[in-house]
Design an enzyme around this catalytic site. Structure first.
Site, PDB file in Angstrom:
ATOM      1  N   GLU A 173      46.666  49.383  36.568  1.00 42.70           N
ATOM      2  CA  GLU A 173      46.420  47.997  36.153  1.00 42.70           C
ATOM      3  C   GLU A 173      47.346  47.528  35.029  1.00 42.70           C
ATOM      4  O   GLU A 173      47.707  46.365  34.998  1.00 42.70           O
ATOM      5  CB  GLU A 173      44.945  47.710  35.884  1.00 42.70           C
ATOM      6  CG  GLU A 173      44.347  48.186  34.619  1.00 42.70           C
ATOM      7  CD  GLU A 173      42.855  47.837  34.500  1.00 42.70           C
ATOM      8  OE1 GLU A 173      42.424  46.747  34.897  1.00 42.70           O
ATOM      9  OE2 GLU A 173      42.122  48.688  33.965  1.00 42.70           O
ATOM     10  N   GLU A 227      39.495  57.005  36.744  1.00 41.00           N
ATOM     11  CA  GLU A 227      39.649  56.017  35.676  1.00 41.00           C
ATOM     12  C   GLU A 227      41.083  56.054  35.126  1.00 41.00           C
ATOM     13  O   GLU A 227      41.678  55.007  34.846  1.00 41.00           O
ATOM     14  CB  GLU A 227      38.606  56.293  34.579  1.00 41.00           C
ATOM     15  CG  GLU A 227      38.699  55.429  33.337  1.00 41.00           C
ATOM     16  CD  GLU A 227      38.587  53.923  33.594  1.00 41.00           C
ATOM     17  OE1 GLU A 227      38.257  53.515  34.712  1.00 41.00           O
ATOM     18  OE2 GLU A 227      38.885  53.159  32.658  1.00 41.00           O
ATOM     19  N   HIS A 255      43.748  68.315  52.192  1.00 36.92           N
ATOM     20  CA  HIS A 255      43.282  67.523  53.341  1.00 36.92           C
ATOM     21  C   HIS A 255      44.118  66.267  53.524  1.00 36.92           C
ATOM     22  O   HIS A 255      43.692  65.327  54.184  1.00 36.92           O
ATOM     23  CB  HIS A 255      41.799  67.179  53.169  1.00 36.92           C
ATOM     24  CG  HIS A 255      40.938  68.399  53.093  1.00 36.92           C
ATOM     25  ND1 HIS A 255      40.678  69.192  54.199  1.00 36.92           N
ATOM     26  CD2 HIS A 255      40.333  69.016  52.049  1.00 36.92           C
ATOM     27  CE1 HIS A 255      39.933  70.225  53.823  1.00 36.92           C
ATOM     28  NE2 HIS A 255      39.713  70.143  52.516  1.00 36.92           N
ATOM     29  N   ARG A 288      40.586  36.679  29.085  1.00 37.35           N
ATOM     30  CA  ARG A 288      39.895  36.697  30.368  1.00 37.35           C
ATOM     31  C   ARG A 288      40.873  36.636  31.545  1.00 37.35           C
ATOM     32  O   ARG A 288      40.478  36.878  32.678  1.00 37.35           O
ATOM     33  CB  ARG A 288      38.932  35.517  30.456  1.00 37.35           C
ATOM     34  CG  ARG A 288      37.812  35.588  29.428  1.00 37.35           C
ATOM     35  CD  ARG A 288      37.091  34.279  29.358  1.00 37.35           C
ATOM     36  NE  ARG A 288      36.366  33.980  30.571  1.00 37.35           N
ATOM     37  CZ  ARG A 288      35.085  34.236  30.766  1.00 37.35           C
ATOM     38  NH1 ARG A 288      34.389  34.797  29.819  1.00 37.35           N
ATOM     39  NH2 ARG A 288      34.488  33.936  31.893  1.00 37.35           N
ATOM     40  N   TRP A 310      42.294  30.454  36.500  1.00 39.59           N
ATOM     41  CA  TRP A 310      42.745  31.646  37.228  1.00 39.59           C
ATOM     42  C   TRP A 310      42.638  31.256  38.697  1.00 39.59           C
ATOM     43  O   TRP A 310      41.540  31.065  39.208  1.00 39.59           O
ATOM     44  CB  TRP A 310      41.831  32.825  36.887  1.00 39.59           C
ATOM     45  CG  TRP A 310      42.269  34.143  37.436  1.00 39.59           C
ATOM     46  CD1 TRP A 310      43.191  35.002  36.903  1.00 39.59           C
ATOM     47  CD2 TRP A 310      41.786  34.779  38.623  1.00 39.59           C
ATOM     48  NE1 TRP A 310      43.311  36.128  37.683  1.00 39.59           N
ATOM     49  CE2 TRP A 310      42.466  36.020  38.740  1.00 39.59           C
ATOM     50  CE3 TRP A 310      40.854  34.441  39.600  1.00 39.59           C
ATOM     51  CZ2 TRP A 310      42.239  36.908  39.791  1.00 39.59           C
ATOM     52  CZ3 TRP A 310      40.628  35.327  40.650  1.00 39.59           C
ATOM     53  CH2 TRP A 310      41.316  36.546  40.737  1.00 39.59           C
ATOM     54  N   LYS A 327      43.619  52.867  35.131  1.00 42.23           N
ATOM     55  CA  LYS A 327      44.274  52.361  33.910  1.00 42.23           C
ATOM     56  C   LYS A 327      45.782  52.273  34.130  1.00 42.23           C
ATOM     57  O   LYS A 327      46.399  51.278  33.790  1.00 42.23           O
ATOM     58  CB  LYS A 327      44.021  53.296  32.707  1.00 42.23           C
ATOM     59  CG  LYS A 327      42.674  53.230  32.046  1.00 42.23           C
ATOM     60  CD  LYS A 327      42.407  52.010  31.223  1.00 42.23           C
ATOM     61  CE  LYS A 327      41.717  50.947  32.019  1.00 42.23           C
ATOM     62  NZ  LYS A 327      40.297  51.093  32.242  1.00 42.23           N
ATOM     63  N   CYS A 381      38.617  32.133  34.726  1.00 46.64           N
ATOM     64  CA  CYS A 381      38.730  30.827  34.079  1.00 46.64           C
ATOM     65  C   CYS A 381      37.868  30.737  32.821  1.00 46.64           C
ATOM     66  O   CYS A 381      36.825  31.377  32.727  1.00 46.64           O
ATOM     67  CB  CYS A 381      38.274  29.744  35.036  1.00 46.64           C
ATOM     68  SG  CYS A 381      39.019  29.839  36.650  1.00 46.64           S
ATOM     69  N   LYS A 425      39.492  39.378  32.867  1.00 51.09           N
ATOM     70  CA  LYS A 425      38.590  40.257  32.123  1.00 51.09           C
ATOM     71  C   LYS A 425      37.192  40.228  32.710  1.00 51.09           C
ATOM     72  O   LYS A 425      36.541  41.248  32.848  1.00 51.09           O
ATOM     73  CB  LYS A 425      38.556  39.800  30.651  1.00 51.09           C
ATOM     74  CG  LYS A 425      37.681  40.658  29.763  1.00 51.09           C
ATOM     75  CD  LYS A 425      38.229  42.064  29.637  1.00 51.09           C
ATOM     76  CE  LYS A 425      37.352  42.985  28.829  1.00 51.09           C
ATOM     77  NZ  LYS A 425      37.734  44.400  29.004  1.00 51.09           N
ATOM     78  N   ASN A 439      34.413  26.461  36.404  1.00 55.92           N
ATOM     79  CA  ASN A 439      34.585  27.882  36.707  1.00 55.92           C
ATOM     80  C   ASN A 439      33.762  28.197  37.942  1.00 55.92           C
ATOM     81  O   ASN A 439      32.635  27.694  38.067  1.00 55.92           O
ATOM     82  CB  ASN A 439      34.045  28.758  35.568  1.00 55.92           C
ATOM     83  CG  ASN A 439      34.936  28.740  34.351  1.00 55.92           C
ATOM     84  OD1 ASN A 439      35.981  28.099  34.353  1.00 55.92           O
ATOM     85  ND2 ASN A 439      34.518  29.436  33.303  1.00 55.92           N
ATOM     86  N   GLY A 440      34.257  29.068  38.801  1.00 55.72           N
ATOM     87  CA  GLY A 440      33.493  29.438  39.994  1.00 55.72           C
ATOM     88  C   GLY A 440      34.196  28.957  41.244  1.00 55.72           C
ATOM     89  O   GLY A 440      35.360  28.554  41.213  1.00 55.72           O
TER      90      GLY A 440
HETATM   91  O1  M6R Z   1      32.528  43.526  33.202  1.00 61.30           O
HETATM   92  P1  M6R Z   1      32.432  44.637  34.189  1.00 61.30           P
HETATM   93  O2  M6R Z   1      32.314  45.967  33.559  1.00 61.30           O
HETATM   94  O3  M6R Z   1      31.342  44.399  35.207  1.00 61.30           O
HETATM   95  O4  M6R Z   1      33.804  44.590  34.987  1.00 61.30           O
HETATM   96  C1  M6R Z   1      34.034  45.420  36.074  1.00 61.30           C
HETATM   97  C2  M6R Z   1      35.509  45.509  36.378  1.00 61.30           C
HETATM   98  O5  M6R Z   1      36.019  44.254  36.705  1.00 61.30           O
HETATM   99  C3  M6R Z   1      36.311  46.084  35.205  1.00 61.30           C
HETATM  100  O6  M6R Z   1      35.815  47.313  34.799  1.00 61.30           O
HETATM  101  C4  M6R Z   1      37.791  46.243  35.599  1.00 61.30           C
HETATM  102  O7  M6R Z   1      37.934  47.221  36.561  1.00 61.30           O
HETATM  103  C5  M6R Z   1      38.631  46.544  34.361  1.00 61.30           C
HETATM  104  N1  M6R Z   1      39.808  45.741  34.377  1.00 61.30           N
HETATM  105  C6  M6R Z   1      39.067  47.946  34.281  1.00 61.30           C
HETATM  106  O8  M6R Z   1      39.896  48.212  33.202  1.00 61.30           O
END
Ligand code: M6R
Length: 610
Positions: free
Chosen positions: A490, A483, A506, A27, A75, A487, A2, A605, A100-101
């Site tokens: 997501e 990673e 395994h 975000r 959100w 990517k 949010c 974000k 927010n929260g």
């Molecule tokens: O702001 P941060 O680095 O603490 O965020 C951690 C994760 O939420 C963030 O890296 C998330 O996995 C990304 N969407 C990855 O691309």
């Protein structure tokens, strides 16, 4: 997650609020809303499901005027994404609230307020704040005091902004667990959850601290701490470019940020290597003393930042000779853990506001960690303010939800940290120089990798009709495989998993067939022959492979394998170099699939709730 924007001004603020929301779109959100108080002391509220653009269009058709207003992108946590659940929430046509929260005791408060005759329109936890403020105002002299009484009853996390249609001169804001920043203008003042929202109107900001409640009017900002005592929070000029929110020539922020990596890394290195040697002060005051005493490092992070921490574990143990553990923040914070003597807690976070990572840092202080360091991209963020030491990655604003340049600059920071700690654990001057020289060679090397974009774009065609993918790596390339898989999933919504290649037999080998593309990260290093055996295991089962390798690794394309030649680079920086082709691969697959690259579904974000 949010986003919040608020303003008290003489001019009409609706456009400022909507522009602020647009700048927070990155975000992640599902609905948006705005409320302003007009000259007749009426509350005008407009909300829309979907993009901020829908809200902007609604306001174009039916404009609202007024100098005091609040706005929000939601959100969903409690209650489905809908117009009714979108903020601002309103009580009795007078009190409007954005939040927010998460209010954890919202059920109890809701029952109490229903008992007092309040009718709830939404399924949100936020609506309890709205009615509670209205209720407290009946026995309070001011809105400020009503909000102070309200927040004392809230459990959970909030960054909230409250206004009363009968008072055009003030908005009241409160922070506990969700960041809020005050923006100072000339004869007008602002509030937001992120400075990005306010860059078009001011460069001067102060962050509220935990428990703060503030009254914001056009000419004055009064801040009170958790005990209700007046406090000052230092206002600083933000060193951020106004245009960092623009995509420029790029189609998506993610692509722009991928291409910005050579520059981001140059910025990250600048001024930190003196005559080829690391300047320890880059980590903050007292860093040398802290690093001298470190006998163990515990790294805590989430998501992509967790993957950079995994790479750092290889570096710290191999290059600095210091033991290191790494754990996901949401796990660490809820288990009893053993704290080895003289342990340094290292948190890694792009945003500096990730709720679980912040909670882990706070816990670490209670359970005996000697000191803490954060690797972070956002100056003034909660993790930076609450850690003993900080390495600022200086990647520049990262807007795309999928982290790119934040990740590679985190790795730069972690490699510098390895040198800083290694200096006190027998790392030779030659090794230090070797590492710093490799770091300095990075930007040019990354430019070479980016030149592979068109061949990677061609490769992406092969993935368009696939539902699953497997990523393989060994050693410090295993986290890079992880990673790469994150990517891909997501932004393209293709299910992807990463395995340390030695684990194949395994279990995951059972998945191999022509429908499961296997992506292999394969620079020539000490483990290359082992990795080649794993590649043969896949080939023998009819698997199709996409191998990212340098020419020294000696792979050749054939019917079952496409090889993408990555430039030869030093082993130390190979994890950073091999990250970029995988970022590009997911980007181009997402383009083919037509997904929302910068704001993938369901993601945010900055994850400020646990
Ligand atoms: O702001 P941060 O680095 O603490 O965020 C951690 C994760 O939420 C963030 O890296 C998330 O996995 C990304 N969407 C990855 O691309």
């Amino acid at each position: 997650m949010c986003g919040i924007v608020g303003a008290v001004a003489q001019r009409d603020v609706a456009d400022i609020l909507v522009e602020g929301l647009k700048r927070l779109e990155y975000r992640g959100y599902d609905s948006a809303g705005v409320a302003v108080i007009n000259n007749n002391n009426e509350l005008l509220t407009t909300k829309r499901l979907g993009k901020v653009q829908e809200l902007a269009q609604a306001l174009e058709q039916q404009p609202v005027t007024g100098g005091t207003g609040i706005a929000h992108t939601r959100w969903a946590t409690h209650g489905v994404p809908s117009e009714v659940n979108a903020h601002p929430h309103v009580s009795n046509n007078t009190i409007a609230v954005v939040h927010n929260g998460i209010i954890e005791n919202h059920q109890t408060l809701r029952s109490q307020l229903q008992g007092l005759g309040y009718e709830f329109l939404s399924q949100t936890d936020t609506e309890v704040i709205t009615h509670l403020v209205h209720h407290e105002l009946k026995t309070s002299d001011t809105l400020l005091s009503a909000v102070q009484k309200t927040v004392k009853q809230l459990e959970g996390a909030y960054g909230t902004v409250v206004m009363d249609s009968r008072d055009q001169d003030n908005i009241i804001v409160a922070r506990s667990g969700s960041p809020l920043v005050i923006g100072y203008g000339l004869g007008e003042n602002f509030i937001a959850s992120d400075i990005m929202a306010l860059l078009p109107v001011t460069r001067k900001f102060s962050y509220l601290e935990e428990g703060d409640v503030a009254q914001i009017s056009r000419f004055k900002v009064s801040i009170f701490d958790t005990n209700g005592e007046p406090v000052e929070r230092e206002a600083k000029d933000a060193n951020v470019s106004h245009d960092s929110g623009d995509k420029g020539e790029y189609r998506h922020y993610m692509l722009k940020e991928t291409y910005e990596q050579p520059t981001a890394i140059r910025n990250s290195l600048e001024g930190r290597l003196v005559n080829g040697m690391l300047d320890i002060n880059t980590f903050g005051e007292g860093a040398d003393e802290i690093f001298k005493n470190v006998e163990h490092v515990q790294i805590i992070a989430c998501g992509t930042s967790y993957h950079s921490g995994m790479v750092a574990r290889y570096w710290l143990e191999e290059l600095a000779g210091v033991s290191c553990n790494i754990e996901i923040a949401s796990e660490f914070r809820y288990r009893k853990s053993f704290v080895p003597k003289n342990s340094l807690l290292v948190t890694i976070s792009q945003s500096g506001e990730t709720a679980d990572t912040l909670a882990a840092l706070r816990l670490a202080k209670e359970i005996g960690y000697q000191s803490s360091l954060v690797i972070c991209n956002v100056p003034g963020s909660s993790l930076v303010r609450e850690s003993d030491l900080a390495f600022m990655t200086k990647a520049g604003a990262e807007i795309g939800v999928a982290s790119t340049k934040a990740f590679t600059t985190q790795l730069v920071g972690l490699l510098m940290m390895t040198v800083a700690i290694g200096q006190h654990h027998g790392m030779s001057d030659e090794k230090q120089t070797e590492i710093t020289q490799s770091l300095m060679s990075l930007p040019a090397k990354l430019d070479e990798v980016l030149a592979l974009a068109s061949s990677i774009e061609d490769l992406a065609e092969d993935f368009a009709d696939k539902h699953h993918a497997l990523f393989l790596g060994r050693g410090d390339q295993y986290p890079i495989a992880m990673e790469g898989a994150l990517k891909l999933k997501e932004i393209s919504y293709i299910h992807a998993e990463a395995y340390a290649a030695g684990e194949l037999k395994h279990g995951p080998l059972a998945l191999i067939d022509a429908e499961m593309p296997v992506i292999v990260v394969a620079p020539k290093n000490d483990l290359i022959e082992k990795l080649k055996s794993n590649v043969e295991e896949v080939r023998a089962r009819g698997g199709l492979m996409y191998v990212f390798a340098d020419s020294d690794a000696n792979f050749a394309s054939d019917d079952t394998m496409k090889v993408i030649n990555v430039p030869v680079c030093d082993d130390i920086i190979a994890p950073i170099v091999y990250t970029l082709p995988l970022q590009l691969l997911s980007y181009y697959v997402a383009i083919i699939k037509g997904t929302d690259v910068d704001q993938p579904r369901n993601l945010a974000k900055s994850v400020t709730v646990e």
